[in-house]
Design a protein around this motif. Structure first.
Motif, PDB file in Angstrom:
ATOM      1  N   PHE A 186       0.808  -1.217   0.000  1.00  0.00           N
ATOM      2  CA  PHE A 186       0.000   0.000   0.000  1.00  0.00           C
ATOM      3  C   PHE A 186       0.845   1.272   0.000  1.00  0.00           C
ATOM      4  CE2 PHE A 186      -3.375  -2.905   1.495  1.00  0.00           C
ATOM      5  CZ  PHE A 186      -4.354  -2.563   0.571  1.00  0.00           C
ATOM      6  N   ASN A 187       2.062   1.200   0.543  1.00  0.00           N
ATOM      7  CA  ASN A 187       2.879   2.403   0.524  1.00  0.00           C
ATOM      8  C   ASN A 187       3.361   2.715  -0.884  1.00  0.00           C
ATOM      9  OD1 ASN A 187       5.990   3.688   1.222  1.00  0.00           O
ATOM     10  ND2 ASN A 187       4.160   4.624   2.107  1.00  0.00           N
ATOM     11  N   GLU A 188       3.646   1.682  -1.661  1.00  0.00           N
ATOM     12  CA  GLU A 188       4.021   1.922  -3.049  1.00  0.00           C
ATOM     13  C   GLU A 188       2.849   2.524  -3.817  1.00  0.00           C
ATOM     14  OE1 GLU A 188       6.238  -0.339  -6.794  1.00  0.00           O
ATOM     15  OE2 GLU A 188       5.683  -1.469  -4.992  1.00  0.00           O
ATOM     16  N   ASP A 189       1.641   2.040  -3.550  1.00  0.00           N
ATOM     17  CA  ASP A 189       0.451   2.629  -4.173  1.00  0.00           C
ATOM     18  C   ASP A 189       0.318   4.100  -3.815  1.00  0.00           C
ATOM     19  OD1 ASP A 189      -0.267   0.251  -5.352  1.00  0.00           O
ATOM     20  OD2 ASP A 189      -1.812  -0.257  -3.890  1.00  0.00           O
ATOM     21  N   LEU A 190       0.505   4.415  -2.527  1.00  0.00           N
ATOM     22  CA  LEU A 190       0.357   5.794  -2.071  1.00  0.00           C
ATOM     23  C   LEU A 190       1.409   6.695  -2.702  1.00  0.00           C
ATOM     24  CD1 LEU A 190      -0.906   7.920  -0.148  1.00  0.00           C
ATOM     25  CD2 LEU A 190       0.728   7.138   1.599  1.00  0.00           C
ATOM     26  N   ARG A 191       2.658   6.265  -2.719  1.00  0.00           N
ATOM     27  CA  ARG A 191       3.743   7.100  -3.227  1.00  0.00           C
ATOM     28  C   ARG A 191       3.633   7.340  -4.726  1.00  0.00           C
ATOM     29  NH1 ARG A 191       8.269   4.776  -3.272  1.00  0.00           N
ATOM     30  NH2 ARG A 191       7.701   2.714  -2.465  1.00  0.00           N
ATOM     31  N   LEU A 192       3.236   6.318  -5.465  1.00  0.00           N
ATOM     32  CA  LEU A 192       3.235   6.436  -6.923  1.00  0.00           C
ATOM     33  C   LEU A 192       1.922   6.975  -7.492  1.00  0.00           C
ATOM     34  CD1 LEU A 192       5.175   3.204  -7.964  1.00  0.00           C
ATOM     35  CD2 LEU A 192       6.035   5.520  -7.620  1.00  0.00           C
ATOM     36  N   HIS A 193       0.823   6.777  -6.771  1.00  0.00           N
ATOM     37  CA  HIS A 193      -0.472   7.175  -7.339  1.00  0.00           C
ATOM     38  C   HIS A 193      -1.233   8.183  -6.486  1.00  0.00           C
ATOM     39  CE1 HIS A 193       0.010   4.225 -10.474  1.00  0.00           C
ATOM     40  NE2 HIS A 193       0.148   3.252  -9.591  1.00  0.00           N
ATOM     41  N   GLY A 194      -0.827   8.404  -5.225  1.00  0.00           N
ATOM     42  CA  GLY A 194      -1.476   9.412  -4.405  1.00  0.00           C
ATOM     43  C   GLY A 194      -2.645   8.892  -3.593  1.00  0.00           C
ATOM     44  N   SER A 195      -3.109   9.718  -2.661  1.00  0.00           N
ATOM     45  CA  SER A 195      -4.127   9.292  -1.708  1.00  0.00           C
ATOM     46  C   SER A 195      -5.503   9.101  -2.342  1.00  0.00           C
ATOM     47  CB  SER A 195      -4.209  10.287  -0.547  1.00  0.00           C
ATOM     48  OG  SER A 195      -4.542  11.576  -1.014  1.00  0.00           O
ATOM     49  N   GLU A 196      -5.843   9.901  -3.334  1.00  0.00           N
ATOM     50  CA  GLU A 196      -7.167   9.752  -3.938  1.00  0.00           C
ATOM     51  C   GLU A 196      -7.273   8.435  -4.700  1.00  0.00           C
ATOM     52  OE1 GLU A 196      -9.861  11.519  -3.283  1.00  0.00           O
ATOM     53  OE2 GLU A 196      -8.468  12.406  -1.841  1.00  0.00           O
ATOM     54  N   ALA A 197      -6.215   8.057  -5.400  1.00  0.00           N
ATOM     55  CA  ALA A 197      -6.214   6.758  -6.076  1.00  0.00           C
ATOM     56  C   ALA A 197      -6.250   5.624  -5.054  1.00  0.00           C
ATOM     57  CB  ALA A 197      -4.975   6.632  -6.969  1.00  0.00           C
ATOM     58  N   LEU A 198      -5.566   5.821  -3.924  1.00  0.00           N
ATOM     59  CA  LEU A 198      -5.594   4.800  -2.878  1.00  0.00           C
ATOM     60  C   LEU A 198      -7.000   4.674  -2.295  1.00  0.00           C
ATOM     61  CD1 LEU A 198      -3.908   2.800  -1.227  1.00  0.00           C
ATOM     62  CD2 LEU A 198      -3.414   4.647   0.388  1.00  0.00           C
ATOM     63  N   ARG A 199      -7.666   5.802  -2.099  1.00  0.00           N
ATOM     64  CA  ARG A 199      -9.041   5.776  -1.618  1.00  0.00           C
ATOM     65  C   ARG A 199      -9.940   4.985  -2.585  1.00  0.00           C
ATOM     66  NH1 ARG A 199     -11.444   9.662   1.373  1.00  0.00           N
ATOM     67  NH2 ARG A 199      -9.756  11.098   0.825  1.00  0.00           N
ATOM     68  N   ALA A 200      -9.794   5.270  -3.884  1.00  0.00           N
ATOM     69  CA  ALA A 200     -10.609   4.589  -4.881  1.00  0.00           C
ATOM     70  C   ALA A 200     -10.322   3.085  -4.926  1.00  0.00           C
ATOM     71  CB  ALA A 200     -10.358   5.210  -6.255  1.00  0.00           C
ATOM     72  N   LEU A 201      -9.082   2.706  -4.612  1.00  0.00           N
ATOM     73  CA  LEU A 201      -8.712   1.284  -4.589  1.00  0.00           C
ATOM     74  C   LEU A 201      -9.292   0.576  -3.374  1.00  0.00           C
ATOM     75  CD1 LEU A 201      -6.919  -1.100  -5.650  1.00  0.00           C
ATOM     76  CD2 LEU A 201      -5.105  -0.186  -4.173  1.00  0.00           C
ATOM     77  N   ILE A 202      -9.224   1.217  -2.211  1.00  0.00           N
ATOM     78  CA  ILE A 202      -9.607   0.560  -0.966  1.00  0.00           C
ATOM     79  C   ILE A 202     -11.112   0.538  -0.747  1.00  0.00           C
ATOM     80  CG2 ILE A 202      -9.503   0.813   1.553  1.00  0.00           C
ATOM     81  CD1 ILE A 202      -6.613   1.634   1.296  1.00  0.00           C
ATOM     82  N   GLN A 203     -11.808   1.601  -1.104  1.00  0.00           N
ATOM     83  CA  GLN A 203     -13.221   1.719  -0.750  1.00  0.00           C
ATOM     84  C   GLN A 203     -14.075   0.530  -1.208  1.00  0.00           C
ATOM     85  OE1 GLN A 203     -14.959   5.506  -1.688  1.00  0.00           O
ATOM     86  NE2 GLN A 203     -16.898   5.027  -0.697  1.00  0.00           N
ATOM     87  N   PRO A 204     -13.939   0.059  -2.454  1.00  0.00           N
ATOM     88  CA  PRO A 204     -14.777  -1.080  -2.870  1.00  0.00           C
ATOM     89  C   PRO A 204     -14.452  -2.378  -2.130  1.00  0.00           C
ATOM     90  CG  PRO A 204     -13.839   0.070  -4.767  1.00  0.00           C
ATOM     91  CD  PRO A 204     -13.126   0.575  -3.567  1.00  0.00           C
ATOM     92  N   GLN A 205     -13.285  -2.452  -1.490  1.00  0.00           N
ATOM     93  CA  GLN A 205     -12.907  -3.670  -0.786  1.00  0.00           C
ATOM     94  C   GLN A 205     -13.431  -3.706   0.645  1.00  0.00           C
ATOM     95  OE1 GLN A 205      -8.756  -5.092  -1.536  1.00  0.00           O
ATOM     96  NE2 GLN A 205      -8.465  -3.141  -2.591  1.00  0.00           N
ATOM     97  N   LEU A 206     -13.950  -2.579   1.130  1.00  0.00           N
ATOM     98  CA  LEU A 206     -14.448  -2.491   2.495  1.00  0.00           C
ATOM     99  C   LEU A 206     -15.887  -2.968   2.606  1.00  0.00           C
ATOM    100  CD1 LEU A 206     -13.209   1.102   3.443  1.00  0.00           C
ATOM    101  CD2 LEU A 206     -12.128  -1.058   4.121  1.00  0.00           C
ATOM    102  N   VAL A 207     -16.247  -3.477   3.775  1.00  0.00           N
ATOM    103  CA  VAL A 207     -17.660  -3.661   4.093  1.00  0.00           C
ATOM    104  C   VAL A 207     -18.295  -2.270   4.088  1.00  0.00           C
ATOM    105  CG1 VAL A 207     -19.280  -4.387   5.884  1.00  0.00           C
ATOM    106  CG2 VAL A 207     -17.219  -5.750   5.418  1.00  0.00           C
ATOM    107  N   HIS A 208     -19.474  -2.146   3.469  1.00  0.00           N
ATOM    108  CA  HIS A 208     -20.069  -0.828   3.225  1.00  0.00           C
ATOM    109  C   HIS A 208     -20.163   0.014   4.492  1.00  0.00           C
ATOM    110  CE1 HIS A 208     -22.536   2.293   1.462  1.00  0.00           C
ATOM    111  NE2 HIS A 208     -23.416   2.133   2.445  1.00  0.00           N
ATOM    112  N   GLU A 209     -20.614  -0.573   5.575  1.00  0.00           N
ATOM    113  CA  GLU A 209     -20.788   0.207   6.806  1.00  0.00           C
ATOM    114  C   GLU A 209     -19.454   0.730   7.331  1.00  0.00           C
ATOM    115  OE1 GLU A 209     -21.186  -2.659  10.528  1.00  0.00           O
ATOM    116  OE2 GLU A 209     -22.353  -3.429   8.830  1.00  0.00           O
ATOM    117  N   ASP A 210     -18.348   0.031   7.049  1.00  0.00           N
ATOM    118  CA  ASP A 210     -17.033   0.491   7.505  1.00  0.00           C
ATOM    119  C   ASP A 210     -16.522   1.635   6.641  1.00  0.00           C
ATOM    120  OD1 ASP A 210     -17.022  -1.339   9.565  1.00  0.00           O
ATOM    121  OD2 ASP A 210     -15.959  -2.865   8.399  1.00  0.00           O
TER     122      ASP A 210
END
Length: 346
Positions: free
Chosen positions: A313-337
């Motif tokens: 995840f740190n490589e994702d953050l450094r190379l693509h930024g926080s907004e791209a990381l948000r877009a990557l992680i959000q669909p993987q979460l349980v909706h309520e979380d």
């Protein structure tokens, strides 16, 4: 040979676990109360851990390979590291080793010789953290910013030491380097160990030394905590791996276990109902993920794996930024979380 004799040989080898590991698992190294190595055949790596001192968790000399789920005692290490097949040969080798003088566990001195408190003890870890300063405005904060980690709000487990001792091995002179210090704590918040990341003089990266990261103290089951876990917790290997998704999930409690081997063995809070496993895309990381998911599921805890796009995840953050990381992680979460923990996009 009777089983009792095998058990006694394993017990006696356990009394000299560190000396035995240095002899049979020479490609590993000590971290706190454990010897870390790739596997029982002495391959380089960190997925297998051997307990060096007896504790409530088990006797000295017992080991677990987080990548495969295998476990055993010191006789298994003798067998695998030397490629022995017949038990007579294994027992003869164990007796040969036991007939030689070896350091007392954790002291580095032979039996009967005066010793001093082990440098890797929980007491030494507490002293190190006590001598460190808050991270804000230090080279440690500069280092994390260089890794894309800019939000340290609410973090109390990270510290900075301007002159932390480092030496590549026990025969080399030690030197002082700036270091990011992380407190390792148990479920009750008691400090049991410390993790050190030695830094360059300007904080632009890790120091140019052989092993810029090392841990000390009682580590197994514990970790570096960011927030207090209740019903939901995210767990990963390294500090940066965990702090990266925290940039977009600032409200979610998280824990960094310091290695794949220790990630597989973290202890669960009694109130935990859902565990997010922050995956690293390598063999050790996948082994730790599978073992941790299995343990959580067996304990009645829902386990959800979060996968990075790149190596971690740190490589994702450094190379693509926080907004791209948000877009990557959000669909993987349980909706309520996602609703509960994810920061609102600016």
């Amino acid at each position: 040979m009777p089983r009792l004799d095998a058990s006694e040989l394993a017990r006696r080898l356990g009394l000299h676990a560190e000396a035995a590991c240095r002899h049979y698992l020479s490609n590993g190294r000590r971290e706190g109360n454990y010897w870390l190595v790739g596997d029982a055949r002495n391959l380089p790596g960190r997925s297998m851990y051997v307990r060096l001192r007896s504790s409530a968790k088990g006797p000295a000399g017992h080991w677990t390979d987080a990548a495969t789920g295998e476990h055993g005692d010191m006789l298994d290490i003798v067998r695998e590291s030397l490629g022995l097949i017949d038990f007579k040969d294994i027992a003869d080798e164990a007796r040969r080793f036991l007939n030689e003088p070896h350091p007392e566990p954790g002291t580095g001195t032979l039996a009967g010789e005066p010793g001093r408190r082990a440098a890797g003890s929980p007491e030494a870890a507490r002293r190190l953290v006590g001598m460190s300063r808050p991270i804000r405005g230090t080279l440690a904060q500069t280092y994390l910013r260089g890794r894309g980690i800019t939000d340290l709000s609410g973090i109390t487990s990270l510290w900075f030491h301007p002159r932390c001792y480092y030496r590549p091995d026990e025969r080399s002179p030690r030197k002082s380097l700036p270091a990011l210090i992380a407190a390792v704590t148990d479920l009750d918040g008691r400090l049991t160990g410390a993790h050190r990341t030695w830094l360059k003089a300007d904080g632009s990266g890790k120091a140019d030394v052989d092993t810029p990261r090392r841990a000390m103290g009682d580590l197994l089951g514990h970790g570096i905590r960011f927030g207090v876990a209740d019903d939901v917790l995210a767990a990963g290997e390294g500090i940066e791996t965990v702090l990266s998704p925290r940039m977009v999930l600032p409200g979610m409690p998280m824990i960094a276990a310091t290695s794949a081997a220790h990630l597989a063995a973290i202890l669960f809070p009694a109130t935990l109902r859902r565990l997010y496993v922050l995956r690293d895309r390598d063999q050790a990381g996948d082994g730790a993920r599978d073992r941790l998911v299995e343990r959580a599921t067996s304990a009645g805890i829902e386990a959800v794996v979060l996968s990075p796009r790149l190596e971690d995840f740190n490589e994702d953050l450094r190379l693509h930024g926080s907004e791209a990381l948000r877009a990557l992680i959000q669909p993987q979460l349980v909706h309520e979380d996602a609703t509960r923990f994810m920061a609102v996009a600016a």
